[in-house]
Design an enzyme around this catalytic site. Structure first.
Site, short mmCIF file in Angstrom:
data_model
loop_
_atom_site.label_atom_id
_atom_site.label_comp_id
_atom_site.label_asym_id
_atom_site.label_seq_id
_atom_site.Cartn_x
_atom_site.Cartn_y
_atom_site.Cartn_z
N GLY A 219 1.11 -0.79 -0.06
CA GLY A 219 0.19 -0.39 0.20
C GLY A 219 1.10 0.95 -0.36
O GLY A 219 0.22 2.01 -0.68
N GLU A 236 -6.64 -0.17 0.78
CA GLU A 236 -8.35 -0.86 1.50
C GLU A 236 -7.16 -1.83 2.17
O GLU A 236 -6.62 -2.71 1.47
CB GLU A 236 -8.95 -1.94 0.91
CG GLU A 236 -10.20 -0.88 0.18
CD GLU A 236 -10.99 -0.10 1.01
OE1 GLU A 236 -11.89 -0.39 2.23
OE2 GLU A 236 -11.68 1.23 0.44
N CYS A 270 -9.84 -10.01 5.24
CA CYS A 270 -9.95 -8.73 6.05
C CYS A 270 -10.60 -8.25 7.11
O CYS A 270 -9.29 -7.56 8.30
CB CYS A 270 -9.68 -7.30 5.49
SG CYS A 270 -10.64 -6.71 4.38
P1 NAD Z 1 -1.58 -9.69 -2.65
O1 NAD Z 1 -0.24 -10.44 -2.84
O2 NAD Z 1 -2.45 -10.24 -3.82
O3 NAD Z 1 -1.34 -8.19 -3.35
C1 NAD Z 1 -2.02 -7.42 -2.78
C2 NAD Z 1 -1.72 -6.05 -4.56
O4 NAD Z 1 -0.77 -6.08 -4.82
C3 NAD Z 1 -2.36 -7.78 -5.93
O5 NAD Z 1 -2.67 -7.63 -7.24
C4 NAD Z 1 -0.57 -7.82 -5.89
O6 NAD Z 1 -0.18 -8.10 -7.69
C5 NAD Z 1 0.50 -6.23 -5.86
N1 NAD Z 1 1.51 -6.28 -5.55
C6 NAD Z 1 2.25 -7.61 -4.41
N2 NAD Z 1 3.61 -7.20 -4.13
C7 NAD Z 1 3.58 -5.87 -5.34
C8 NAD Z 1 4.59 -5.10 -5.49
N3 NAD Z 1 5.58 -4.99 -4.20
N4 NAD Z 1 4.80 -3.92 -6.14
C9 NAD Z 1 3.28 -3.39 -6.32
N5 NAD Z 1 2.13 -4.56 -6.31
C10 NAD Z 1 2.77 -5.32 -5.46
O7 NAD Z 1 -2.58 -9.69 -1.77
P2 NAD Z 1 -1.91 -9.19 0.33
O8 NAD Z 1 -1.24 -8.81 0.29
O9 NAD Z 1 -1.15 -10.43 1.14
O10 NAD Z 1 -3.48 -9.44 0.84
C11 NAD Z 1 -3.87 -9.19 2.08
C12 NAD Z 1 -3.95 -7.94 3.04
O11 NAD Z 1 -4.65 -7.70 2.26
C13 NAD Z 1 -4.36 -8.12 4.01
O12 NAD Z 1 -3.54 -7.27 5.16
C14 NAD Z 1 -6.03 -7.85 4.48
O13 NAD Z 1 -6.27 -8.01 5.74
C15 NAD Z 1 -5.34 -7.09 3.36
N6 NAD Z 1 -7.03 -7.15 2.79
C16 NAD Z 1 -7.75 -5.90 3.11
C17 NAD Z 1 -9.50 -6.03 2.43
C18 NAD Z 1 -9.54 -4.61 2.30
O14 NAD Z 1 -11.19 -4.33 2.25
N7 NAD Z 1 -9.54 -3.77 3.27
C19 NAD Z 1 -9.70 -7.22 1.68
C20 NAD Z 1 -8.80 -7.78 1.05
C21 NAD Z 1 -7.71 -8.19 1.28
#
Ligand code: NAD
Length: 535
Positions: A219, A236, A270
């Site tokens: 993020g 998010e 999440c």
């Molecule tokens: P993920 O690994 O799928 O990553 C999210 C997105 O970011 C993917 O599309 C991925 O390709 C991209 N990404 C990954 N590494 C990157 C980088 N170095 N540079 C640019 N883009 C990159 O998902 P995640 O991060 O493992 O998701 C889990 C987290 O998301 C948890 O913390 C969860 O709480 C949160 N989440 C939040 C919500 C919400 O609505 N607030 C919903 C679902 C998940």
């Protein structure tokens, strides 16, 4: 599923393969796709209301026609039950499409605002308009909702949108990549596949909004990249969502609801309750009730239950197993790396400063931390990052209100978990470290629209403006000040209708009163006359 995968198999599973961002005459695939989306947006078709409606209807059709394929893909990705996918994702998406179709005319209409004396004869309103091209980056745990819900808002608001699903939910992402162009405008709403490097390639480009769902580390990278173009972002994110169980509540019912919310999707939600806070005197009852509920939900061996999911991959499996190291589970604890299986697990008396309590668990492990009372629980929550969700179980309404007032979180549900997510009238999103910006229903439309301030006046009545023009003197300045200080008046249609109706009713009442008085006066005169006559 095979048919779908065949069609897009230039993209081999294991997205690290650079197939997506291959260079064509020095221009990456991502750059071309975004350029096409920009050109399609400039064409103006995405702004036309009928077009937006037609795209929303097509998306609705896609979900109805491809429900089985979508459920199968999620079964392959995280062993999600075929019954859970409609309940957890598809119905919510369909509801939001229906809502957007029903309300789009109202949402997109100019919104008249209050005026002052200076602008009384002007047309003054807020006009929602599209931002341009939106980048939607989705996470893997709910791959359909996390990409399509923002997309619905983007379409309704008249934007183009580039959708980048997560590489981890491989089957779902491939299916999305195959289906979306079949139903929607290919150039306006393209799907780009890939992982970190492809996403970073996308983030180098200029968008009008970036809508990201995922972890906070990425993020921050998203926000940094967007800042280079001054592009606004919606983040998010996640975090640790606390769940407080008061001793004054029906613990059996509370634990049934918590058990469902924690272990559905194998804890990879999440807004799942991350940990329980309760007083030591109720801890054993909480454990016993969760144990019984788990038996009821998933049987003696959850590994054999069709309703119990799996961890997305080996990396996350090892991460969760490492978090559990050093604890003796009071419920569950079994695992099988070959299947990325971790049993629903409960840990008791977890120290507040342990590693388990520092990072989001995002898996089927539920720690219980004991607190001395509600004040202690409130302090515990406030000493940590602002959570995405807060759950309070208590029958004491006063105490519930107090806990809501004295804490903060993205959203809160009392005496249940996650239900605030299901209402599209409530804005869904985080605060502080759990995210910025919110969406769902009209909130998504608002988030992905620009609210343009419009004031339209005629060239008549120039005399009204004299007070603000030079040369100024005391009288003119006083008049200008008075006009500027004049209160705001609601001149909306509804207020005007009410004013007209009130005037008609008022006049009617006044006339009736007058008639009654006249009649009364007439009767009085007659009485006097007859009285005089008899006397
Ligand atoms: P993920 O690994 O799928 O990553 C999210 C997105 O970011 C993917 O599309 C991925 O390709 C991209 N990404 C990954 N590494 C990157 C980088 N170095 N540079 C640019 N883009 C990159 O998902 P995640 O991060 O493992 O998701 C889990 C987290 O998301 C948890 O913390 C969860 O709480 C949160 N989440 C939040 C919500 C919400 O609505 N607030 C919903 C679902 C998940």
């Amino acid at each position: 599923m095979t048919g779908v995968c065949d069609e897009v198999f230039i993209v081999t599973p294991g997205f690290s393969a650079p197939a997506h961002s291959f260079q064509l005459c020095g221009v990456t695939m991502e750059r071309q796709v975004v350029q096409r989306a920009k050109e399609a947006f400039v064409s103006g078709r995405a702004r036309v209301l009928e077009f937006r409606l037609q795209q929303l209807h097509a998306l609705q059709r896609m979900l109805t026609e491809k429900e089985t394929e979508i459920c199968t893909a999620l079964k392959q990705d995280i062993n999600r039950s075929q019954y859970d996918t409609p309940l957890l994702e598809l119905i919510g998406i369909e509801n939001e499409i229906k809502l957007a179709i029903e309300k789009i005319a109202e949402w997109t209409a100019p919104r008249p605002v209050e005026k002052n004396l200076l602008t009384i004869s002007d047309e003054v309103y807020i006009q929602p308009e599209p931002l341009g091209v939106v980048l939607i980056i989705g996470a893997w745990n709910y791959p359909w909702a996390l990409t399509l819900l923002p997309l619905i808002g983007a379409i309704a608001a008249g934007n183009a949108a580039v959708v980048k699903p997560s590489e981890l939910s491989e089957c779902s992402s491939l299916l999305l990549r195959a289906l979306l162009p079949r139903y929607l405008d290919k150039d306006l709403y393209p799907v780009v596949m890939g992982g970190a490097s492809e996403t970073q390639e996308l983030l180098r480009l200029r968008f009008d909004h970036v809508f990201y769902t995922g972890g906070s580390t990425v993020g921050k990278l998203v926000m940094e990249a967007a800042a280079r173009h001054l592009t606004p972002v919606t983040l998010e994110l996640g975090g640790k969502s606390p769940c407080y169980i008061d001793k004054d509540c029906d613990i059996r019912v509370a634990c049934r609801r918590i058990t469902w919310g924690k272990f559905v999707n194998c804890g990879q939600t999440c807004i799942a309750p991350d940990y329980i806070l309760c007083e030591p005197c109720v801890q054993s009852r909480v454990i016993e009730c969760i144990r019984r509920t788990l038996l009821e939900f998933y049987g003696a061996d959850p590994k054999c239950s069709a309703d119990y999911g799996r961890i997305i991959n080996q990396r996350h499996f090892s991460r969760i197993m490492n978090l559990m190291e050093g604890y003796t589970p009071v419920v569950g604890g079994q695992s099988d790396p070959s299947q990325c299986y971790i049993a629903p697990t409960v840990l008791k008396d977890v120290p507040p400063h342990s590693r388990l309590m520092q990072e989001e668990i995002f898996g089927p492990v539920l720690p219980i931390v004991t607190v001395s009372d509600m004040d202690d629980a409130i302090n515990f929550i406030n000493e940590r990052e602002k959570p995405l969700a807060l759950y309070i179980f208590s029958s004491n309404k006063k105490e519930v209100k107090r806990m809501i007032e004295e804490t903060t979180s993205g959203g809160v549900t009392v005496n249940d978990v996650m239900m605030h997510y299901s209402l599209s009238s409530l804005p869904f999103g985080g605060v502080g470290q759990s995210g910025m910006g919110s969406y769902h229903g009209k909130h998504t439309f608002e988030r992905l629209s620009h609210h343009r301030a419009c004031l339209l006046r005629s060239l008549n009545m120039e005399s009204v403006n004299l007070a603000r023009y030079p040369p100024q003197d005391r009288r003119r300045a006083r008049r200008a000040k008075m006009a500027l200080r004049s209160p705001l008046i609601d001149m909306s249609k509804r207020t005007l209708i009410w004013a007209v109706v009130a005037t008609i009713i008022g006049t009617g009442l006044f006339i009736t009163l007058l008639v009654i008085l006249l009649i009364a006066a007439g009767l009085n005169c007659t009485c006097w006359y007859w009285r005089g006559f008899y006397n």
